[in-house]
Design a protein around this motif. Sequence first.
Motif, PDB file in Angstrom:
ATOM      1  N   ASN A 276      13.924  56.342  -7.384  1.00  0.00           N
ATOM      2  CA  ASN A 276      14.394  57.006  -6.146  1.00  0.00           C
ATOM      3  C   ASN A 276      15.477  55.637  -5.530  1.00  0.00           C
ATOM      4  N   TRP A 277      14.583  54.546  -5.467  1.00  0.00           N
ATOM      5  CA  TRP A 277      15.331  53.276  -5.368  1.00  0.00           C
ATOM      6  C   TRP A 277      16.730  52.842  -6.076  1.00  0.00           C
ATOM      7  N   VAL A 278      16.789  53.164  -7.425  1.00  0.00           N
ATOM      8  CA  VAL A 278      17.664  52.839  -8.220  1.00  0.00           C
ATOM      9  C   VAL A 278      18.952  53.884  -7.923  1.00  0.00           C
ATOM     10  N   ALA A 279      18.557  55.089  -7.719  1.00  0.00           N
ATOM     11  CA  ALA A 279      19.649  56.155  -7.181  1.00  0.00           C
ATOM     12  C   ALA A 279      20.506  55.835  -6.043  1.00  0.00           C
ATOM     13  N   LYS A 280      19.492  55.440  -4.933  1.00  0.00           N
ATOM     14  CA  LYS A 280      20.270  55.045  -3.805  1.00  0.00           C
ATOM     15  C   LYS A 280      21.166  53.926  -3.762  1.00  0.00           C
ATOM     16  N   THR A 281      20.618  52.847  -4.578  1.00  0.00           N
ATOM     17  CA  THR A 281      21.558  51.575  -4.952  1.00  0.00           C
ATOM     18  C   THR A 281      22.704  52.201  -5.564  1.00  0.00           C
ATOM     19  N   ALA A 282      22.579  52.741  -6.681  1.00  0.00           N
ATOM     20  CA  ALA A 282      23.737  53.142  -7.486  1.00  0.00           C
ATOM     21  C   ALA A 282      24.715  53.904  -6.413  1.00  0.00           C
TER      22      ALA A 282
ATOM     23  N   PRO B 160       8.483  41.308   2.725  1.00  0.00           N
ATOM     24  CA  PRO B 160       7.735  42.047   2.209  1.00  0.00           C
ATOM     25  C   PRO B 160       8.261  43.563   2.861  1.00  0.00           C
ATOM     26  N   LEU B 161       8.139  44.708   1.632  1.00  0.00           N
ATOM     27  CA  LEU B 161       8.269  46.115   1.906  1.00  0.00           C
ATOM     28  C   LEU B 161      10.085  46.165   1.908  1.00  0.00           C
ATOM     29  N   GLY B 162      10.797  45.302   1.689  1.00  0.00           N
ATOM     30  CA  GLY B 162      12.283  45.256   1.554  1.00  0.00           C
ATOM     31  C   GLY B 162      12.644  45.431   3.102  1.00  0.00           C
ATOM     32  N   ALA B 163      12.030  44.662   4.039  1.00  0.00           N
ATOM     33  CA  ALA B 163      12.452  44.726   5.337  1.00  0.00           C
ATOM     34  C   ALA B 163      13.794  44.107   5.651  1.00  0.00           C
ATOM     35  N   ARG B 164      14.331  44.520   6.765  1.00  0.00           N
ATOM     36  CA  ARG B 164      15.645  44.058   7.279  1.00  0.00           C
ATOM     37  C   ARG B 164      15.440  42.396   7.644  1.00  0.00           C
ATOM     38  N   PHE B 165      16.572  41.972   7.682  1.00  0.00           N
ATOM     39  CA  PHE B 165      16.868  40.653   8.122  1.00  0.00           C
ATOM     40  C   PHE B 165      16.440  40.583   9.953  1.00  0.00           C
ATOM     41  N   PRO B 166      15.835  39.525  10.228  1.00  0.00           N
ATOM     42  CA  PRO B 166      15.424  39.595  11.655  1.00  0.00           C
ATOM     43  C   PRO B 166      17.042  39.355  12.531  1.00  0.00           C
ATOM     44  N   GLN B 167      17.951  38.659  11.887  1.00  0.00           N
ATOM     45  CA  GLN B 167      19.258  38.455  12.485  1.00  0.00           C
ATOM     46  C   GLN B 167      20.305  38.694  11.139  1.00  0.00           C
ATOM     47  N   PRO B 168      20.944  39.748  11.172  1.00  0.00           N
ATOM     48  CA  PRO B 168      21.917  39.836  10.061  1.00  0.00           C
ATOM     49  C   PRO B 168      22.849  38.616   9.687  1.00  0.00           C
TER      50      PRO B 168
ATOM     51  N   ALA C 137      19.059  46.280   3.513  1.00  0.00           N
ATOM     52  CA  ALA C 137      17.966  47.055   4.000  1.00  0.00           C
ATOM     53  C   ALA C 137      18.414  48.109   5.084  1.00  0.00           C
ATOM     54  N   VAL C 138      19.516  47.885   5.470  1.00  0.00           N
ATOM     55  CA  VAL C 138      20.023  48.648   6.728  1.00  0.00           C
ATOM     56  C   VAL C 138      20.624  49.927   5.748  1.00  0.00           C
ATOM     57  N   VAL C 139      21.523  49.489   4.804  1.00  0.00           N
ATOM     58  CA  VAL C 139      22.553  50.668   4.423  1.00  0.00           C
ATOM     59  C   VAL C 139      22.013  51.493   3.271  1.00  0.00           C
ATOM     60  N   VAL C 140      20.761  50.896   2.492  1.00  0.00           N
ATOM     61  CA  VAL C 140      20.469  51.708   1.493  1.00  0.00           C
ATOM     62  C   VAL C 140      19.744  53.061   1.828  1.00  0.00           C
ATOM     63  N   PRO C 141      18.869  52.987   2.733  1.00  0.00           N
ATOM     64  CA  PRO C 141      17.954  54.152   3.069  1.00  0.00           C
ATOM     65  C   PRO C 141      18.899  55.605   3.326  1.00  0.00           C
TER      66      PRO C 141
ATOM     67  N   HIS D 217      12.175  39.623  -8.735  1.00  0.00           N
ATOM     68  CA  HIS D 217      11.709  40.480  -7.659  1.00  0.00           C
ATOM     69  C   HIS D 217      11.850  41.810  -8.065  1.00  0.00           C
ATOM     70  N   TRP D 218      11.040  42.879  -7.284  1.00  0.00           N
ATOM     71  CA  TRP D 218      11.231  44.192  -7.616  1.00  0.00           C
ATOM     72  C   TRP D 218      12.557  44.778  -7.134  1.00  0.00           C
ATOM     73  N   GLN D 219      13.314  44.257  -6.040  1.00  0.00           N
ATOM     74  CA  GLN D 219      14.659  44.669  -5.683  1.00  0.00           C
ATOM     75  C   GLN D 219      15.472  44.085  -6.751  1.00  0.00           C
ATOM     76  N   THR D 220      15.481  42.976  -7.376  1.00  0.00           N
ATOM     77  CA  THR D 220      16.191  42.560  -8.231  1.00  0.00           C
ATOM     78  C   THR D 220      16.461  43.614  -9.455  1.00  0.00           C
TER      79      THR D 220
END
Length: 250
Positions: A45-51, A126-134, A142-146, A73-76
């Motif tokens: 699912n993560w791979v499909a969203k990123t593709a 952790p958990l692929g969270a967003r940057f506190p400040q972009p 983390a903002v665009v992939v979901p 890293h798992w996101q890598t």
Amino acid sequence: MNTADRTPADLLRSALVADPARPLLTYYDDATGERVELSAATLSNWVAKTANLLQDELSLSRGDRLALLLPAHWQTAVWLLAAAATGVVAEIGGDPAAADLAVCGPDALEAAAACPGERIALSLRPLGARFPQPPAGFTDYAVVVPGQADTFAAYDPPGPDDPALRVGGRELTGGEIVERARADAAERGLGPGKRLMSHAGYDSWAGLCAGLYAPLAAGASLVLCRNADRLGEAEREARRLSERVTHFAD
């Protein structure tokens, strides 16, 4: 494991078909205490969203270049498999100034800013969270992939002879990745139901193969550990037992 698989994307599809619910990639970061477990379905699912992000939002296609400035890293792993699915060539530690896209973590923002194309930043929290400040000049992954679609179909599917990866000064096609991963898996004695723990980095083919491609090619699963040098031998052994590790790479 499917002997007809010819590309990294095929390997992931076979893992999904074989058992979508089984843990495929378990990730530890011993600097933060993070543990993430991804089933074949969740990783796919993560791979499909990123593709879809690569293909539809960023308009990248087969042969385009991605400078990947990320640690093991798992996101890598997600980015590597998504790039392979679209035909985008991922270069580990590549020159952002010569790339169509730069993808980086928080420690490589300055280097990635040299990319004349799009720039994506990952917080690696952790958990692929967003940057506190972009970070300025970057899109927060983390903002665009979901919002991307959960399934992916390439407009121009890459084949086994298309370049897919550049690491350590060598470029590999998708077919070469699969072939070399199978050979490494056979040498290690990996197979379905086996579980490999890797402490290796992603800055070499050996680390990438042990920490992603070989387990995938063998129908095995992976425990990927970052910052494991912070653990004592007793803690490492306890983890091996708790994760039912059968093979190890450092």
